[in-house]
Design a protein around this motif. Structure first.
Motif, mmCIF file in Angstrom:
data_model
loop_
_atom_site.group_PDB
_atom_site.id
_atom_site.type_symbol
_atom_site.label_atom_id
_atom_site.label_comp_id
_atom_site.label_asym_id
_atom_site.label_seq_id
_atom_site.Cartn_x
_atom_site.Cartn_y
_atom_site.Cartn_z
ATOM 1 N N SER A 70 -73.786 -10.683 -31.560
ATOM 2 C CA SER A 70 -72.449 -10.847 -30.991
ATOM 3 C C SER A 70 -71.363 -11.060 -32.036
ATOM 4 O O SER A 70 -70.190 -11.187 -31.681
ATOM 5 C CB SER A 70 -72.438 -12.033 -30.018
ATOM 6 N N LYS A 92 -60.081 -6.482 -33.531
ATOM 7 C CA LYS A 92 -59.897 -6.267 -32.093
ATOM 8 C C LYS A 92 -60.733 -7.196 -31.216
ATOM 9 O O LYS A 92 -60.613 -7.157 -29.993
ATOM 10 C CB LYS A 92 -60.225 -4.815 -31.741
ATOM 11 N N GLY A 93 -61.579 -8.003 -31.832
ATOM 12 C CA GLY A 93 -62.411 -8.913 -31.044
ATOM 13 C C GLY A 93 -63.456 -8.193 -30.224
ATOM 14 O O GLY A 93 -63.810 -8.629 -29.128
ATOM 15 N N LYS A 94 -63.987 -7.092 -30.769
ATOM 16 C CA LYS A 94 -65.004 -6.314 -30.067
ATOM 17 C C LYS A 94 -66.289 -6.271 -30.872
ATOM 18 O O LYS A 94 -66.268 -6.354 -32.098
ATOM 19 C CB LYS A 94 -64.493 -4.891 -29.814
ATOM 20 N N LEU A 136 -60.466 -14.515 -30.592
ATOM 21 C CA LEU A 136 -59.799 -13.226 -30.431
ATOM 22 C C LEU A 136 -59.681 -12.760 -28.985
ATOM 23 O O LEU A 136 -59.029 -11.750 -28.721
ATOM 24 C CB LEU A 136 -60.545 -12.157 -31.237
ATOM 25 N N ASN A 137 -60.322 -13.495 -28.044
ATOM 26 C CA ASN A 137 -60.298 -13.069 -26.642
ATOM 27 C C ASN A 137 -59.835 -14.202 -25.734
ATOM 28 O O ASN A 137 -60.543 -15.202 -25.558
ATOM 29 C CB ASN A 137 -61.691 -12.606 -26.204
ATOM 30 N N GLU A 138 -58.653 -14.038 -25.151
ATOM 31 C CA GLU A 138 -58.102 -15.080 -24.283
ATOM 32 C C GLU A 138 -58.977 -15.304 -23.052
ATOM 33 O O GLU A 138 -59.139 -16.433 -22.590
ATOM 34 C CB GLU A 138 -56.685 -14.695 -23.846
ATOM 35 N N GLY A 139 -59.563 -14.221 -22.522
ATOM 36 C CA GLY A 139 -60.406 -14.349 -21.339
ATOM 37 C C GLY A 139 -61.613 -15.238 -21.594
ATOM 38 O O GLY A 139 -62.001 -16.036 -20.735
ATOM 39 N N LEU A 140 -62.201 -15.121 -22.774
ATOM 40 C CA LEU A 140 -63.336 -15.963 -23.123
ATOM 41 C C LEU A 140 -62.925 -17.420 -23.257
ATOM 42 O O LEU A 140 -63.667 -18.328 -22.869
ATOM 43 C CB LEU A 140 -63.976 -15.474 -24.433
ATOM 44 N N ARG A 141 -61.747 -17.651 -23.801
ATOM 45 C CA ARG A 141 -61.274 -19.035 -23.956
ATOM 46 C C ARG A 141 -61.107 -19.722 -22.602
ATOM 47 O O ARG A 141 -61.349 -20.920 -22.468
ATOM 48 C CB ARG A 141 -59.951 -19.064 -24.730
ATOM 49 N N PRO A 188 -68.533 -10.074 -34.313
ATOM 50 C CA PRO A 188 -67.698 -8.867 -34.298
ATOM 51 C C PRO A 188 -67.925 -7.960 -35.493
ATOM 52 O O PRO A 188 -67.701 -6.760 -35.411
ATOM 53 C CB PRO A 188 -66.273 -9.438 -34.304
ATOM 54 N N LEU A 198 -65.213 -14.487 -31.554
ATOM 55 C CA LEU A 198 -64.944 -13.831 -30.273
ATOM 56 C C LEU A 198 -64.032 -14.685 -29.391
ATOM 57 O O LEU A 198 -63.121 -14.163 -28.738
ATOM 58 C CB LEU A 198 -66.259 -13.542 -29.542
#
Length: 295
Positions: A53, A33-35, A177-182, A55, A174
């Motif tokens: 950090s 889940k990238g958490k 798995l996370n578009e926002g971070l990219r 996962p 991370l």
């Protein structure tokens, strides 16, 4: 069957490294889940580098925990963190680096990649080996204490700007798995990726470059090597100074001269090749004939 058992015996340390990496980074849901796991176990430190950090990380990194304590705006001396480092160091020294650190395992696997010429050491070794102490004092201790924001909060400088283990085990998963971070990636991520690539390339050429030159946790544990419960002993009467131990040591340590060097990660290769049995540990079943204090 006999050959298979011999091979597994030779790979015993590798199996321990793999098992401990799986144990301390076994939060599968985090990778799916990238958490980041934030349960009660995250309040406890694990012996080796283990990025908070990541996962999969189920425990805290001692270096990260130390920076968090030192950089806190409501700083209180954390007996737990300092006590943990002192306890583990006194018990095992850099045995942790050789057997229990996930990033040490990564470097060992990279060194197995074939290359025309492997290096025993880098140019400037005498100076480079002190870099880990500089990183410990400046990035882990001083900067979190001195450079603070308007509410008096310091940053985990080593984790933020240096640690390649955090980039590999935490940053890359991370971001993947996370578009926002990219979308928010900037120069800092590029800088840390460059450092990671440098460590990866060097790890193919030379054994454990990060452990040798840059790891502040190894710097702490190394100080305990001469007094740790698990340490090497040298029987001077048996030692012929053939230097077989140094030839077997991937870190090129003159074990025949300094068996408890602060650089030694306790991999045990020197113990296997000593032709006279001059080297042993405090836990060896076969004791040296003369009980002498190891240098």
């Amino acid at each position: 069957m006999g050959n298979w058992l011999k091979k597994q015996k030779r790979n015993f340390r590798l199996w321990i490294q793999l098992a401990f990496a799986a144990l301390t980074n076994g939060y599968v849901t985090g990778f799916l889940k990238g958490k980041i796991y934030s349960g009660p176990l995250k309040q406890l430190c694990v012996p080796g580098l283990n990025c908070y950090s990541c996962p999969g990380a189920v425990g805290a990194c001692p270096i990260g925990a130390l920076q968090a304590v030192l950089g806190s705006s409501s700083f209180h001396m954390s007996l737990y963190v300092f006590g943990f480092l002192a306890f583990v160091g006194t018990l095992a020294g850099r045995f942790v680096c050789g057997w229990l650190c996930p990033f040490g395992l990564v470097q060992d696997l990279l060194y197995k990649i074939p290359f025309p010429r492997k290096l025993r050491r880098l140019p400037g070794e005498r100076v480079l080996k002190y870099l880990r102490y500089i990183l410990l004092v400046v990035f882990v201790i001083l900067l979190p204490l001195v450079v603070v924001d308007f509410i008096g909060q310091g940053k985990p400088w080593f984790c933020s700007y240096v640690c390649p283990s955090g980039t590999l085990l935490g940053g890359i998963p991370l971001v993947a798995l996370n578009e926002g971070l990219r979308r928010s990636l900037g120069w800092l991520y590029a800088w840390k990726m460059a450092l990671l690539i440098l460590v990866v390339v060097l790890s193919v050429l030379i054994s454990r470059p990060f452990c040798r030159y840059a790891c502040p946790l190894g710097a702490v544990y190394g100080l305990f090597n001469p007094i740790a419960l698990y340490r090497l002993r040298l029987d001077k009467d048996k030692c012929t100074q053939c230097r077989a131990c140094q030839a077997a040591c991937k870190l090129d340590i003159p074990v025949w001269k300094t068996p408890n060097s602060t650089q030694c990660i306790r991999c045990g290769e020197c113990l296997k090749v000593c032709p006279t049995g001059a080297l042993s540990t405090r836990f060896s079943l076969k004791k040296p004939t003369e009980q002498k204090k190891a240098r």
